[in-house]
Design an enzyme around this catalytic site. Structure first.
Site, PDB file in Angstrom:
ATOM      1  NE  ARG A  77       7.668  -0.986  -3.699  1.00  0.00           N
ATOM      2  CZ  ARG A  77       6.451  -0.687  -4.118  1.00  0.00           C
ATOM      3  NH1 ARG A  77       5.699  -1.627  -4.661  1.00  0.00           N
ATOM      4  NH2 ARG A  77       5.980   0.545  -4.024  1.00  0.00           N
ATOM      5  CG  HIS A  81       5.743  -1.330   1.109  1.00  0.00           C
ATOM      6  ND1 HIS A  81       4.965  -0.575   0.247  1.00  0.00           N
ATOM      7  CD2 HIS A  81       7.021  -0.921   0.902  1.00  0.00           C
ATOM      8  CE1 HIS A  81       5.755   0.237  -0.457  1.00  0.00           C
ATOM      9  NE2 HIS A  81       6.992   0.030  -0.074  1.00  0.00           N
ATOM     10  CG  ASN A 110       1.202  -0.832  -0.218  1.00  0.00           C
ATOM     11  OD1 ASN A 110       2.408  -0.927  -0.406  1.00  0.00           O
ATOM     12  ND2 ASN A 110       0.665  -0.812   0.993  1.00  0.00           N
ATOM     13  CG  HIS A 208      15.266   1.084  -4.466  1.00  0.00           C
ATOM     14  ND1 HIS A 208      15.129   2.357  -3.929  1.00  0.00           N
ATOM     15  CD2 HIS A 208      14.127   0.412  -4.117  1.00  0.00           C
ATOM     16  CE1 HIS A 208      13.974   2.442  -3.283  1.00  0.00           C
ATOM     17  NE2 HIS A 208      13.355   1.285  -3.393  1.00  0.00           N
TER      18      HIS A 208
END
Length: 323
Positions: A77, A81, A110, A208
């Site tokens: 992740r 990001h 975040n 996911h």
């Protein structure tokens, strides 16, 4: 272990995906999509300067997940990001150093959510001991993402390397990261903005398939008496395994996030994302192949190469501050 030699006899689809994305990276640079046009990334970038880089990153992650099984999902992740803001330049890792640097860690997508930064610090320390000033923080995130997927049972691929670290952040852009509440149209727009298409969207959302999410972000919100920060598995079937069960959850209307379920439920989905969801749900090899392609493609979003940027000594600080 050198990054270019860690896979023996890779499957044909992996080689095809790698070759296709190498050509794509070169073509993208030629079209000026990278700020350092012509400087392509390479899986062999550290073969001479830091041949043990891959093994070092892998060992630190393996040690970290003994006490924190969530860490593989958290590390991938971070790579997502990072790449969606300013390109894959490690800007997400920078702490506040006002007035020059305002961290991206405090934006809604975040704050109290992005995690794994101490593990990245540990990787950087180990690499600095072995190969001082060689491996960038941006490349650490790319390597950590691949290793995390592979350790969880997912595909392996040769990570393209050679990114350098940015010296600025972009809080405005970070405030526009994909959200669990985004509509399909909004997700498609955000992915198109970084040259990712509908297949990339469906494939990358497949990350996911492991990890956890705070209940406040789920489609059903938190149950009575459950604190907003309570964690739930993103994939209720195989929560710690990287596989295609996530897409089966979507077919049964059981996605945890609205931004996942819209890939089937949105009125525009039947002609855009839904056919891809059905493909991946029925064929894990197809999902893995496309995930690899999309990860390499995402990892090539506006990298700093050549003499642009720097190789940070500390992933939380630019070198001109405190070094």
């Amino acid at each position: 272990m050198a990054a270019s030699s860690r896979i023996s006899s890779p499957p044909a689809w992996l080689l095809a995906a790698h070759c296709a994305l190498m050509l794509g990276a070169l073509a993208g640079a030629a079209r000026g999509h990278s700020p350092t046009a012509g400087a392509a990334l390479s899986s062999a970038f550290y073969d001479q300067s830091c041949p043990g880089a891959y093994g070092i990153v892998r060992r630190v992650i393996q040690a970290a997940r003994v006490s924190d099984p969530r860490i593989p999902a958290s590390l991938i992740r971070l790579h997502f990001h990072d790449c969606f803001v300013n390109g894959c330049d490690g800007s997400l890792l920078l702490d506040d150093d006002l007035p020059a640097i305002q961290t991206e860690k405090n934006v809604p997508a975040n704050n109290n959510s992005a995690r794994g930064f101490p593990v990245v610090d540990g990787i950087k320390r180990a690499l600095e001991e072995a190969c001082p000033g060689i491996v960038s923080c941006a490349d650490i995130l790319a390597l950590a993402a691949e290793i995390s997927v592979e350790l969880a049972g997912g595909p392996r691929w040769r990570v393209l390397l050679g990114r350098r670290d940015g010296t600025t952040t972009n809080v405005q852009s970070a405030n526009n990261l994909p959200s669990p509440f985004d509509t399909l149209a909004k997700l498609q727009e955000k992915f198109r903005n970084v040259n990712l298409d509908d297949t990339d969207l469906v494939a990358l959302q497949g990350a996911h398939t492991f990890g956890k999410v705070q209940c406040q972000f789920t489609r059903h919100n938190c149950s009575a008496g459950q604190p907003q920060g309570a964690l739930e598995n993103l994939d209720q079937v195989t929560p710690t395994v990287f596989d295609n069960k996530y897409y089966g959850n979507l077919l049964h209307g059981q996605a945890q996030l609205s931004s996942d379920q819209v890939m089937l439920s949105d009125p525009a989905a039947p002609t855009t994302t839904a056919p891809v969801v059905h493909r991946f749900a029925s064929n894990q090899k197809d999902f893995f192949a496309n995930f690899v392609t999309s990860m390499i493609k995402m990892g090539n979003i506006s990298p700093l190469t050549g003499k642009d940027g720097e190789i940070r000594k500390n992933c939380r600080r630019v070198n001109s501050k405190g070094h």
